[in-house]
Write an enzyme that holds these catalytic residues in place. Structure first.
Site, PDB file in Angstrom:
ATOM      1  N   ARG A 154       0.825  -1.224   0.000  1.00  0.00           N
ATOM      2  CA  ARG A 154       0.000   0.000   0.000  1.00  0.00           C
ATOM      3  C   ARG A 154       0.856   1.270   0.000  1.00  0.00           C
ATOM      4  O   ARG A 154       0.531   2.266   0.654  1.00  0.00           O
ATOM      5  CB  ARG A 154      -0.963   0.028   1.199  1.00  0.00           C
ATOM      6  CG  ARG A 154      -1.963  -1.093   1.226  1.00  0.00           C
ATOM      7  CD  ARG A 154      -2.926  -1.029   0.029  1.00  0.00           C
ATOM      8  NE  ARG A 154      -3.888  -2.122   0.116  1.00  0.00           N
ATOM      9  CZ  ARG A 154      -3.707  -3.296  -0.481  1.00  0.00           C
ATOM     10  NH1 ARG A 154      -2.626  -3.498  -1.239  1.00  0.00           N
ATOM     11  NH2 ARG A 154      -4.597  -4.249  -0.369  1.00  0.00           N
ATOM     12  N   SER A 206     -11.309  -1.182   2.469  1.00  0.00           N
ATOM     13  CA  SER A 206     -10.576  -1.355   3.731  1.00  0.00           C
ATOM     14  C   SER A 206     -10.237   0.029   4.286  1.00  0.00           C
ATOM     15  O   SER A 206      -9.557   0.812   3.624  1.00  0.00           O
ATOM     16  CB  SER A 206      -9.267  -2.104   3.494  1.00  0.00           C
ATOM     17  OG  SER A 206      -9.539  -3.313   2.858  1.00  0.00           O
ATOM     18  N   GLU A 250      -6.030   3.607   5.701  1.00  0.00           N
ATOM     19  CA  GLU A 250      -5.582   3.471   4.307  1.00  0.00           C
ATOM     20  C   GLU A 250      -6.179   4.622   3.495  1.00  0.00           C
ATOM     21  O   GLU A 250      -5.611   5.056   2.507  1.00  0.00           O
ATOM     22  CB  GLU A 250      -6.086   2.125   3.772  1.00  0.00           C
ATOM     23  CG  GLU A 250      -5.626   1.802   2.381  1.00  0.00           C
ATOM     24  CD  GLU A 250      -6.222   0.504   1.852  1.00  0.00           C
ATOM     25  OE1 GLU A 250      -6.057  -0.548   2.503  1.00  0.00           O
ATOM     26  OE2 GLU A 250      -6.859   0.547   0.785  1.00  0.00           O
TER      27      GLU A 250
HETATM   28  C1  LIG Z   1     -15.492  -1.259  -2.038  1.00  0.00           C
HETATM   29  C2  LIG Z   1     -14.031  -0.946  -2.150  1.00  0.00           C
HETATM   30  C3  LIG Z   1     -13.117  -1.982  -2.279  1.00  0.00           C
HETATM   31  C4  LIG Z   1     -11.753  -1.705  -2.376  1.00  0.00           C
HETATM   32  N1  LIG Z   1     -10.890  -2.754  -2.501  1.00  0.00           N
HETATM   33  C5  LIG Z   1      -9.566  -2.525  -2.608  1.00  0.00           C
HETATM   34  C6  LIG Z   1      -8.650  -3.613  -2.750  1.00  0.00           C
HETATM   35  O1  LIG Z   1      -9.040  -4.778  -2.803  1.00  0.00           O
HETATM   36  N2  LIG Z   1      -7.325  -3.326  -2.846  1.00  0.00           N
HETATM   37  C7  LIG Z   1      -6.870  -2.045  -2.828  1.00  0.00           C
HETATM   38  O2  LIG Z   1      -5.645  -1.868  -2.914  1.00  0.00           O
HETATM   39  N3  LIG Z   1      -7.715  -0.996  -2.703  1.00  0.00           N
HETATM   40  C8  LIG Z   1      -9.046  -1.203  -2.586  1.00  0.00           C
HETATM   41  N4  LIG Z   1      -9.902  -0.153  -2.445  1.00  0.00           N
HETATM   42  C9  LIG Z   1      -9.376   1.222  -2.394  1.00  0.00           C
HETATM   43  C10 LIG Z   1      -9.414   1.976  -3.745  1.00  0.00           C
HETATM   44  O3  LIG Z   1     -10.285   1.373  -4.629  1.00  0.00           O
HETATM   45  C11 LIG Z   1      -8.038   2.049  -4.393  1.00  0.00           C
HETATM   46  O4  LIG Z   1      -7.141   2.708  -3.544  1.00  0.00           O
HETATM   47  C12 LIG Z   1      -8.077   2.790  -5.744  1.00  0.00           C
HETATM   48  O5  LIG Z   1      -6.843   2.692  -6.406  1.00  0.00           O
HETATM   49  C13 LIG Z   1      -8.440   4.243  -5.573  1.00  0.00           C
HETATM   50  O6  LIG Z   1      -8.685   4.779  -6.852  1.00  0.00           O
HETATM   51  P1  LIG Z   1      -9.429   6.157  -7.032  1.00  0.00           P
HETATM   52  O7  LIG Z   1      -9.270   6.573  -8.461  1.00  0.00           O
HETATM   53  O8  LIG Z   1     -10.819   6.068  -6.535  1.00  0.00           O
HETATM   54  O9  LIG Z   1      -8.526   7.066  -6.082  1.00  0.00           O
HETATM   55  P2  LIG Z   1      -8.863   8.403  -5.293  1.00  0.00           P
HETATM   56  O10 LIG Z   1      -9.558   8.100  -4.019  1.00  0.00           O
HETATM   57  O11 LIG Z   1      -9.494   9.388  -6.202  1.00  0.00           O
HETATM   58  O12 LIG Z   1      -7.374   8.865  -4.958  1.00  0.00           O
HETATM   59  C14 LIG Z   1      -6.552   8.060  -4.152  1.00  0.00           C
HETATM   60  C15 LIG Z   1      -5.156   8.715  -4.057  1.00  0.00           C
HETATM   61  O13 LIG Z   1      -4.545   8.733  -5.335  1.00  0.00           O
HETATM   62  C16 LIG Z   1      -4.222  10.070  -5.742  1.00  0.00           C
HETATM   63  N5  LIG Z   1      -4.447  10.110  -7.192  1.00  0.00           N
HETATM   64  C17 LIG Z   1      -5.534   9.664  -7.861  1.00  0.00           C
HETATM   65  N6  LIG Z   1      -5.349   9.775  -9.187  1.00  0.00           N
HETATM   66  C18 LIG Z   1      -4.111  10.324  -9.361  1.00  0.00           C
HETATM   67  C19 LIG Z   1      -3.337  10.701 -10.507  1.00  0.00           C
HETATM   68  N7  LIG Z   1      -3.770  10.514 -11.759  1.00  0.00           N
HETATM   69  N8  LIG Z   1      -2.103  11.243 -10.296  1.00  0.00           N
HETATM   70  C20 LIG Z   1      -1.612  11.424  -9.047  1.00  0.00           C
HETATM   71  N9  LIG Z   1      -2.312  11.083  -7.922  1.00  0.00           N
HETATM   72  C21 LIG Z   1      -3.541  10.539  -8.083  1.00  0.00           C
HETATM   73  C22 LIG Z   1      -5.155  10.961  -4.942  1.00  0.00           C
HETATM   74  O14 LIG Z   1      -4.606  12.255  -4.755  1.00  0.00           O
HETATM   75  C23 LIG Z   1      -5.239  10.181  -3.640  1.00  0.00           C
HETATM   76  O15 LIG Z   1      -4.126  10.466  -2.838  1.00  0.00           O
HETATM   77  C24 LIG Z   1     -11.286  -0.378  -2.355  1.00  0.00           C
HETATM   78  C25 LIG Z   1     -12.221   0.676  -2.245  1.00  0.00           C
HETATM   79  C26 LIG Z   1     -13.579   0.398  -2.149  1.00  0.00           C
HETATM   80  C27 LIG Z   1     -14.559   1.524  -2.057  1.00  0.00           C
END
Ligand SMILES: Cc1cc2nc3c(=O)[nH]c(=O)nc-3n(C[C@H](O)[C@H](O)[C@H](O)COP(=O)(O)OP(=O)(O)OC[C@H]3O[C@@H](n4cnc5c(N)ncnc54)[C@H](O)[C@@H]3O)c2cc1C
Length: 343
Positions: free
Chosen positions: A162, A231, A327
């Site tokens: 992570r 998580s 996280e």
């Molecule tokens: C139901 C559920 C299940 C999940 N299961 C998992 C799992 O199994 N494993 C896991 O690892 N995670 C899991 N997650 C967490 C999440 O899905 C991941 O962390 C995912 O990668 C976040 O993507 P996002 O685009 O929504 O990020 P955001 O929440 O929009 O951003 C997350 C971080 O990334 C940064 N960021 C986003 N895009 C960029 C970019 N283009 N350039 C620079 N920085 C950027 C943001 O500033 C922030 O710090 C889960 C979440 C949910 C809701």
């Protein structure tokens, strides 16, 4: 194409916790040129937002939200691999489906993880025995200071559990524009995770994909129905001596050896042992079946979530002397803050 700039923009639909918050300014960017233009007068306070599935807007954000919504998937191949170049605004799960439909397996263990491809390297997403680092070739990253796109190799991304360079020394210094993914043509299923080893020796990629989805749907609430951020806490990593003291007291405690002699504990198990399933503060609650997931049960406010997260963290600390760290990312009116620092 003109980038879209809005003010006092509602973020409810842009965070999977469905918190009612607004952004003072938001830029929805469709091209690198638009990002370059924004970088010429970069706002002092900004937050880069993907799909918002790991982000909690605790209150109205007084800065600028930058949404890279770049699209496109390009595929080339070598004798041994499929090479994908994927723009950061592509949806992760749709990419997994696209690869499967086009006979390029390798991502199925990472099915149904919400969010955008650009966020995948940030915390090195992982599930069911596979993490982004396993399939990453490179990350294309636009650097604010030079206005140039740098290509970071997998090694340069410093991936760990992570974690990556983007959460550390490169934090807020640029935007991920695209990721490079390498998928072996000689596909080998990864079945070490409990639940997948019932598939037999030679499952098809589709069978692995379907199984991962079935397990996830049985364990995790769907954010579209019960808003959540997956998580909520990371699994804590403790040193050998702490682990030995704990396992003496709790022989059934799950733990996973790490490369450096340390042990990774299951945050969900620790929370569960504190009898916190179903615990609530205001509209926020610990999920009744999955202790690691906090949910927006009934119009939770940001403060409800902070209070609940602190309660969980402190109760685990009191019982096990173990620190569990969120996280998810907390965004207050002035930007990202650690849970300890939020007033
Ligand atoms: C139901 C559920 C299940 C999940 N299961 C998992 C799992 O199994 N494993 C896991 O690892 N995670 C899991 N997650 C967490 C999440 O899905 C991941 O962390 C995912 O990668 C976040 O993507 P996002 O685009 O929504 O990020 P955001 O929440 O929009 O951003 C997350 C971080 O990334 C940064 N960021 C986003 N895009 C960029 C970019 N283009 N350039 C620079 N920085 C950027 C943001 O500033 C922030 O710090 C889960 C979440 C949910 C809701």
């Amino acid at each position: 194409m003109k980038s879209m700039h809005h003010q006092n923009y509602p973020l409810d639909n842009r965070n999977s916790f469905a918190l009612a918050a607004t952004a003072k300014d938001i830029y929805l960017l469709n091209s690198l040129q638009q990002l370059q233009q924004l970088a010429t007068s970069l706002p002092e306070h900004f937050y880069i937002l993907g799909g918002g599935s790991n982000t909690l807007f605790i209150e109205d954000y007084q800065g600028t939200v930058i949404c890279p919504e770049f699209k496109g998937i390009a595929v080339t191949e070598t004798d041994a691999d499929y090479k994908l170049h994927v723009a950061s605004g592509e949806n992760w799960h749709q990419l997994v489906q696209h690869c499967l439909a086009n006979n390029m397996p390798g991502l199925e263990n990472l099915a149904l993880i919400p969010g955008n491809c650009g966020a995948a390297p940030i915390q090195n997403i992982g599930a069911y025995g596979v993490e982004f680092a396993d399939i990453c070739d490179y990350v294309d990253w636009f650097e604010f200071s030079s206005h140039k796109v740098r290509r970071l190799s997998k090694a340069e991304c410093l991936f760990a559990y992570r974690d990556s360079i983007f959460k550390n020394s490169l934090k807020n210094k640029g935007v991920i524009c695209a990721v490079g993914i390498s998928l072996k043509k000689q596909w080998l299923p990864v079945l070490k995770y409990q639940g997948l080893n019932t598939l037999g020796e030679k499952p098809t990629p589709k069978q692995v994909f379907d199984k991962v989805i079935a397990i996830r749907q049985s364990k995790l609430p769907d954010p579209d129905i019960l808003p959540n951020a997956g998580s909520f806490f990371k699994n804590p990593i403790v040193d050998k001596a702490s682990y030995q003291a704990l396992v003496k007291q709790y022989p059934m405690m799950p733990a996973y050896p790490q490369v450096n002699g340390k042990m990774k504990l299951a945050a969900g198990w620790l929370i569960d042992q504190c009898q916190l399933k179903g615990a609530s503060v205001g509209g926020a609650a610990v999920h009744k079946l999955q202790a690691l997931v906090l949910i927006n049960e009934n119009n939770a406010s940001g403060q409800d979530i902070i209070a609940l997260a602190r309660l969980v963290k402190q109760t685990v600390k009191n019982k096990f002397q173990v620190n569990i760290e969120p996280e998810v990312r907390f965004i207050t009116h002035c930007g990202e803050q650690q849970i300890e620092d939020i007033g």
